[in-house]
Design an enzyme around this catalytic site. Structure first.
Site, PDB file in Angstrom:
ATOM      1  N   GLU A  35       1.006  -0.991  -0.260  1.00 52.32           N
ATOM      2  CA  GLU A  35      -0.038   0.112  -0.173  1.00 52.32           C
ATOM      3  C   GLU A  35       1.181   1.082   0.223  1.00 52.32           C
ATOM      4  O   GLU A  35       2.082   1.570   0.578  1.00 52.32           O
ATOM      5  CB  GLU A  35      -0.774  -0.229   1.223  1.00 52.32           C
ATOM      6  CG  GLU A  35      -1.645   1.247   1.414  1.00 52.32           C
ATOM      7  CD  GLU A  35      -2.568   1.659   0.511  1.00 52.32           C
ATOM      8  OE1 GLU A  35      -3.649   0.879   0.297  1.00 52.32           O
ATOM      9  OE2 GLU A  35      -2.528   3.315  -0.273  1.00 52.32           O
ATOM     10  N   CYS A  43     -11.579   4.445   2.189  1.00 51.03           N
ATOM     11  CA  CYS A  43     -13.132   4.269   3.165  1.00 51.03           C
ATOM     12  C   CYS A  43     -12.633   4.760   4.653  1.00 51.03           C
ATOM     13  O   CYS A  43     -13.237   6.185   4.931  1.00 51.03           O
ATOM     14  CB  CYS A  43     -13.496   2.201   3.390  1.00 51.03           C
ATOM     15  SG  CYS A  43     -15.010   2.063   4.718  1.00 51.03           S
ATOM     16  N   ALA A 115       2.874  -1.379  -6.134  1.00 59.56           N
ATOM     17  CA  ALA A 115       2.764  -2.793  -6.503  1.00 59.56           C
ATOM     18  C   ALA A 115       2.378  -2.629  -8.273  1.00 59.56           C
ATOM     19  O   ALA A 115       1.481  -1.645  -8.983  1.00 59.56           O
ATOM     20  CB  ALA A 115       2.232  -3.806  -5.944  1.00 59.56           C
ATOM     21  N   GLY A 181     -25.925  14.371  -8.180  1.00 60.87           N
ATOM     22  CA  GLY A 181     -26.993  13.565  -7.327  1.00 60.87           C
ATOM     23  C   GLY A 181     -26.762  12.094  -6.640  1.00 60.87           C
ATOM     24  O   GLY A 181     -27.919  11.659  -6.687  1.00 60.87           O
ATOM     25  N   GLU A 203     -27.478  17.415 -11.448  1.00 64.63           N
ATOM     26  CA  GLU A 203     -27.977  15.859 -11.741  1.00 64.63           C
ATOM     27  C   GLU A 203     -28.218  15.476 -13.017  1.00 64.63           C
ATOM     28  O   GLU A 203     -29.187  16.147 -13.702  1.00 64.63           O
ATOM     29  CB  GLU A 203     -28.654  15.174 -10.490  1.00 64.63           C
ATOM     30  CG  GLU A 203     -28.823  13.219 -11.075  1.00 64.63           C
ATOM     31  CD  GLU A 203     -27.652  12.496 -11.518  1.00 64.63           C
ATOM     32  OE1 GLU A 203     -27.128  12.368 -10.475  1.00 64.63           O
ATOM     33  OE2 GLU A 203     -27.908  11.524 -12.114  1.00 64.63           O
ATOM     34  N   HIS A 443     -40.089  -2.512  22.138  1.00 69.21           N
ATOM     35  CA  HIS A 443     -41.185  -1.046  21.760  1.00 69.21           C
ATOM     36  C   HIS A 443     -40.632  -0.333  23.223  1.00 69.21           C
ATOM     37  O   HIS A 443     -39.861  -0.774  24.532  1.00 69.21           O
ATOM     38  CB  HIS A 443     -42.638  -1.838  21.907  1.00 69.21           C
ATOM     39  CG  HIS A 443     -43.780  -0.507  22.157  1.00 69.21           C
ATOM     40  ND1 HIS A 443     -44.136  -0.084  21.250  1.00 69.21           N
ATOM     41  CD2 HIS A 443     -43.986  -0.010  23.072  1.00 69.21           C
ATOM     42  CE1 HIS A 443     -43.801   1.082  21.832  1.00 69.21           C
ATOM     43  NE2 HIS A 443     -44.232   1.121  22.375  1.00 69.21           N
TER      44      HIS A 443
HETATM   45  P1  FAD Z   1     -10.142   0.816  -1.610  1.00 71.92           P
HETATM   46  O1  FAD Z   1     -10.370   1.523  -0.489  1.00 71.92           O
HETATM   47  O2  FAD Z   1     -10.120   2.103  -2.736  1.00 71.92           O
HETATM   48  O3  FAD Z   1      -8.671   1.155  -2.005  1.00 71.92           O
HETATM   49  C1  FAD Z   1      -7.802   0.028  -2.430  1.00 71.92           C
HETATM   50  C2  FAD Z   1      -6.257   1.238  -2.313  1.00 71.92           C
HETATM   51  O4  FAD Z   1      -5.280   0.794  -3.437  1.00 71.92           O
HETATM   52  C3  FAD Z   1      -6.036   2.544  -1.781  1.00 71.92           C
HETATM   53  O5  FAD Z   1      -5.273   2.423  -0.350  1.00 71.92           O
HETATM   54  C4  FAD Z   1      -4.934   2.746  -2.853  1.00 71.92           C
HETATM   55  O6  FAD Z   1      -4.129   3.594  -2.821  1.00 71.92           O
HETATM   56  C5  FAD Z   1      -3.963   0.787  -2.891  1.00 71.92           C
HETATM   57  N1  FAD Z   1      -3.411   0.975  -4.690  1.00 71.92           N
HETATM   58  C6  FAD Z   1      -3.935   1.828  -5.287  1.00 71.92           C
HETATM   59  N2  FAD Z   1      -3.363   1.469  -6.453  1.00 71.92           N
HETATM   60  C7  FAD Z   1      -1.893   0.373  -6.071  1.00 71.92           C
HETATM   61  C8  FAD Z   1      -0.795   0.117  -6.432  1.00 71.92           C
HETATM   62  N3  FAD Z   1      -0.850   0.370  -7.379  1.00 71.92           N
HETATM   63  N4  FAD Z   1       0.179  -0.453  -5.392  1.00 71.92           N
HETATM   64  C9  FAD Z   1      -0.630  -0.659  -3.781  1.00 71.92           C
HETATM   65  N5  FAD Z   1      -1.610  -0.456  -3.926  1.00 71.92           N
HETATM   66  C10 FAD Z   1      -2.040  -0.071  -4.643  1.00 71.92           C
HETATM   67  N6  FAD Z   1     -18.686   2.519   1.153  1.00 71.92           N
HETATM   68  C11 FAD Z   1     -19.560   1.958   2.264  1.00 71.92           C
HETATM   69  O7  FAD Z   1     -20.079   0.985   1.981  1.00 71.92           O
HETATM   70  N7  FAD Z   1     -20.343   3.016   3.128  1.00 71.92           N
HETATM   71  C12 FAD Z   1     -20.167   4.411   2.706  1.00 71.92           C
HETATM   72  O8  FAD Z   1     -20.738   4.913   3.663  1.00 71.92           O
HETATM   73  C13 FAD Z   1     -18.820   4.805   2.519  1.00 71.92           C
HETATM   74  N8  FAD Z   1     -18.749   6.156   1.550  1.00 71.92           N
HETATM   75  C14 FAD Z   1     -17.887   6.606   0.942  1.00 71.92           C
HETATM   76  C15 FAD Z   1     -17.911   7.713   0.902  1.00 71.92           C
HETATM   77  C16 FAD Z   1     -17.016   8.371   0.428  1.00 71.92           C
HETATM   78  C17 FAD Z   1     -17.028  10.076   0.945  1.00 71.92           C
HETATM   79  C18 FAD Z   1     -16.164   7.396  -0.911  1.00 71.92           C
HETATM   80  C19 FAD Z   1     -15.275   7.988  -1.727  1.00 71.92           C
HETATM   81  C20 FAD Z   1     -16.101   6.940  -0.604  1.00 71.92           C
HETATM   82  C21 FAD Z   1     -17.199   5.511  -0.179  1.00 71.92           C
HETATM   83  N9  FAD Z   1     -17.708   4.831   0.187  1.00 71.92           N
HETATM   84  C22 FAD Z   1     -18.757   4.270   0.773  1.00 71.92           C
HETATM   85  C23 FAD Z   1     -16.741   3.445  -0.541  1.00 71.92           C
HETATM   86  C24 FAD Z   1     -15.746   2.626   0.158  1.00 71.92           C
HETATM   87  O9  FAD Z   1     -14.711   3.773   0.352  1.00 71.92           O
HETATM   88  C25 FAD Z   1     -15.319   1.820  -1.180  1.00 71.92           C
HETATM   89  O10 FAD Z   1     -16.577   1.261  -1.401  1.00 71.92           O
HETATM   90  C26 FAD Z   1     -13.640   0.903  -0.366  1.00 71.92           C
HETATM   91  O11 FAD Z   1     -12.827   1.431   0.105  1.00 71.92           O
HETATM   92  C27 FAD Z   1     -13.596  -0.079  -1.192  1.00 71.92           C
HETATM   93  O12 FAD Z   1     -12.596  -1.030  -0.565  1.00 71.92           O
HETATM   94  P2  FAD Z   1     -11.541  -1.032  -1.692  1.00 71.92           P
HETATM   95  O13 FAD Z   1     -10.464  -2.139  -1.002  1.00 71.92           O
HETATM   96  O14 FAD Z   1     -12.169  -2.123  -2.913  1.00 71.92           O
HETATM   97  O15 FAD Z   1     -10.081   0.157  -2.664  1.00 71.92           O
END
Ligand code: FAD
Length: 467
Positions: A35, A43, A115, A181, A203, A443
């Site tokens: 990472e 997240c 990576a 939206g 939207e 309740h």
């Molecule tokens: P990510 O969390 O995106 O993690 C991917 C990681 O991979 C990153 O840390 C990145 O740095 C790393 N990476 C990328 N390329 C490389 C590489 N080449 N080598 C090594 N590492 C790398 N979801 C919910 O369920 N509930 C919510 O309330 C919610 N609120 C959200 C609010 C906002 C503002 C946002 C933007 C998203 C929200 N989400 C929410 C969505 C949620 O954040 C994602 O669904 C979740 O983070 C996905 O997890 P992931 O592990 O697939 O990817």
């Protein structure tokens, strides 16, 4: 140079990747996680957690403003943005260090770097101290997504911002234009409205929260507008010009062109998979048309030993879905007979009021040719909702007409995000509306609204008239 053979190399430390790595470590696999940024991914650092922390404050501000209604006298409410940001950062840091401790405790090697996939059993990692190649028996791609940039609406971090910057503001913009939206855009719209911003939402589609039940969306839109927001549906930005720190934005709307002046423009128009360096073409990894990686129920791509989990493997883009897929991938790599076979994937949107759903809507049932019954219970008729002063919204139960099987529930109202878990469990267990109706609910609680809607569906409503 460090030399290390891994059983599994997890690329990305978000809720998909870190959960996968923990499970893999628990199963005795030699696991590395790579990472470049902070553990916890989008997240924990820039999404779910910081946004919900700020939304909590905005709700408090809002409730205090109506305190007199409850006989509570306050001497006005003022918000210290610096302290709020500090608190939010502390929440995030606590969780991030918890993830690190869990990974280490499960013997996972954490590599701070970026990576690339070289072959299906070799990755290269670039760290501060150089580049190294690591042989690995399997690879899990968990690299998430990145925001889509629209031409003419490129983020500058000052006037035109994305969700990341919207979480860092140290004051509420006087005029906030939200382009998009969907769930993220609307959460920010509701939040900044409570902090005092004059909000406009644009939207492209004909409704907010595209894909959600229109009756549910109507409740959220009504509240946004009641607080003074302007909502333009079926509309798009045609140009944006910046001068003296403000944006002049031209919109094309169904009622003609409209000009908006905004201090901040939050662009939230969707996300695309982050697959740079994943050697998608070289390895022949199959993707869909938008570039999301296709994975089987065992989370494996079409390339043996290469797995894809979380957002990079396609919508719904949800943290809890990513984590579940991570567990499945780790177990499959360890040779266990796991598969992504859950029946119900809940989702929650932290608007005002909150929206949560699981399973299918009436519209989706009609598309699928399933004959359904639909019953609702309004929070305004529920003792607990009245006693907390949060009476907007309803619970809607969609059940199969022939046998009462619960096929979907949509909730808009107080604490919808917590209430939906009961339905997810019910659906996982194959519950009928009768099962929910016969389950005693304490309740006075908000969960009684689900029981009441289920009672209606099973033909025995108590607190609403039989239809
Ligand atoms: P990510 O969390 O995106 O993690 C991917 C990681 O991979 C990153 O840390 C990145 O740095 C790393 N990476 C990328 N390329 C490389 C590489 N080449 N080598 C090594 N590492 C790398 N979801 C919910 O369920 N509930 C919510 O309330 C919610 N609120 C959200 C609010 C906002 C503002 C946002 C933007 C998203 C929200 N989400 C929410 C969505 C949620 O954040 C994602 O669904 C979740 O983070 C996905 O997890 P992931 O592990 O697939 O990817």
């Amino acid at each position: 140079m460090r030399r290390m053979d891994a059983d599994v190399a997890v690329i990305g430390g978000g809720p998909g990747g870190y959960v996968c790595a923990i499970r893999a470590g628990q199963l005795g696999l030699r696991t590395i996680i790579i990472e470049p940024d902070k553990l916890g991914g989008e997240c924990l650092n820039y999404g779910c957690i910081p946004s919900k922390s700020l939304i909590t404050v905005s709700k408090l501000v809002d409730r205090l403003k109506e305190a007199e209604k409850f006989g509570l006298k306050t001497d006005g409410v003022s918000l210290d943005y610096v302290q709020m940001q500090k608190w939010k950062s502390e929440v995030v840091s606590k969780l991030v260090s918890g993830v690190e401790a869990l990974l280490k405790g499960n013997h996972v090697t954490i590599i701070k770097g970026s990576a690339e996939i070289l072959t299906k059993d070799r990755i290269a990692v670039t760290t501060q101290s150089g580049r190294e190649e690591i042989p690995t028996r399997s690879i899990v791609i968990a690299t998430g997504t990145e925001p889509i940039q629209l031409q003419g609406l490129e983020r500058d971090g000052q006037v035109v911002i994305g969700s990341k910057e919207a979480l860092e503001l140290t004051s509420a913009p006087k005029r906030l234009l939200v382009v998009g939206g969907g769930a993220i855009g609307l959460e920010f719209a509701c939040m900044y409205q409570k902090f005092g911003s004059q909000v406009t939402v644009v939207e492209l589609m004909a409704q907010l929260l595209p894909g959600s039940d229109p009756e549910v969306v109507r409740v959220v839109q009504k509240k946004l507008e009641a607080r003074g927001a302007k909502v333009f549906l079926g509309s798009k930005v045609t140009s944006l010009t910046k001068s003296s720190g403000v944006a002049k934005v031209e919109l094309e709307t169904p009622v003609g062109p409209i000009s908006i002046i905004a201090d901040k423009v939050l662009v939230s128009v969707g996300r695309r998979p982050r697959t740079a360096g994943m050697n998608i073409a070289g390895l022949g990894i199959k993707t869909d048309q938008r570039g999301f990686i296709l994975a089987s129920q065992r989370m494996m791509t079409n390339v043996d030993g290469v797995y894809a989990i979380g957002d990079v493997s396609g919508p719904p883009l949800l943290a809890h879905k990513a984590s579940k897929q991570g567990i499945v991938a780790a177990e499959c790599i360890a040779g266990l007979p796991s598969a992504a076979d859950w029946r119900a994937m809940p989702d929650a949107i932290f608007t005002d009021p909150e929206v949560a759903s699981v399973g299918i809507t009436e519209a989706k049932a009609a598309e699928a040719g399933v004959e359904v019954k639909r019953t609702r219970f309004q929070f305004s008729a529920l003792g607990r909702a009245l006693s907390t002063g949060e009476t907007e919204g309803f619970v809607k139960v969609v059940s199969r007409a022939k046998d009462g099987l619960v096929v979907g529930v949509q909730i808009v109202g107080p604490d919808a995000s917590n209430l939906i878990s009961e339905v997810a469990l019910a659906m996982e267990m194959g519950a009928t509306v009768e099962d929910i109706a016969l389950t005693v609910h304490p309740h006075p609680t908000l969960s009684e609204a689900l029981m009441e809607a289920a009672e209606s569906a099973s033909g025995s409503p108590i607190h609403q008239m039989k239809i």
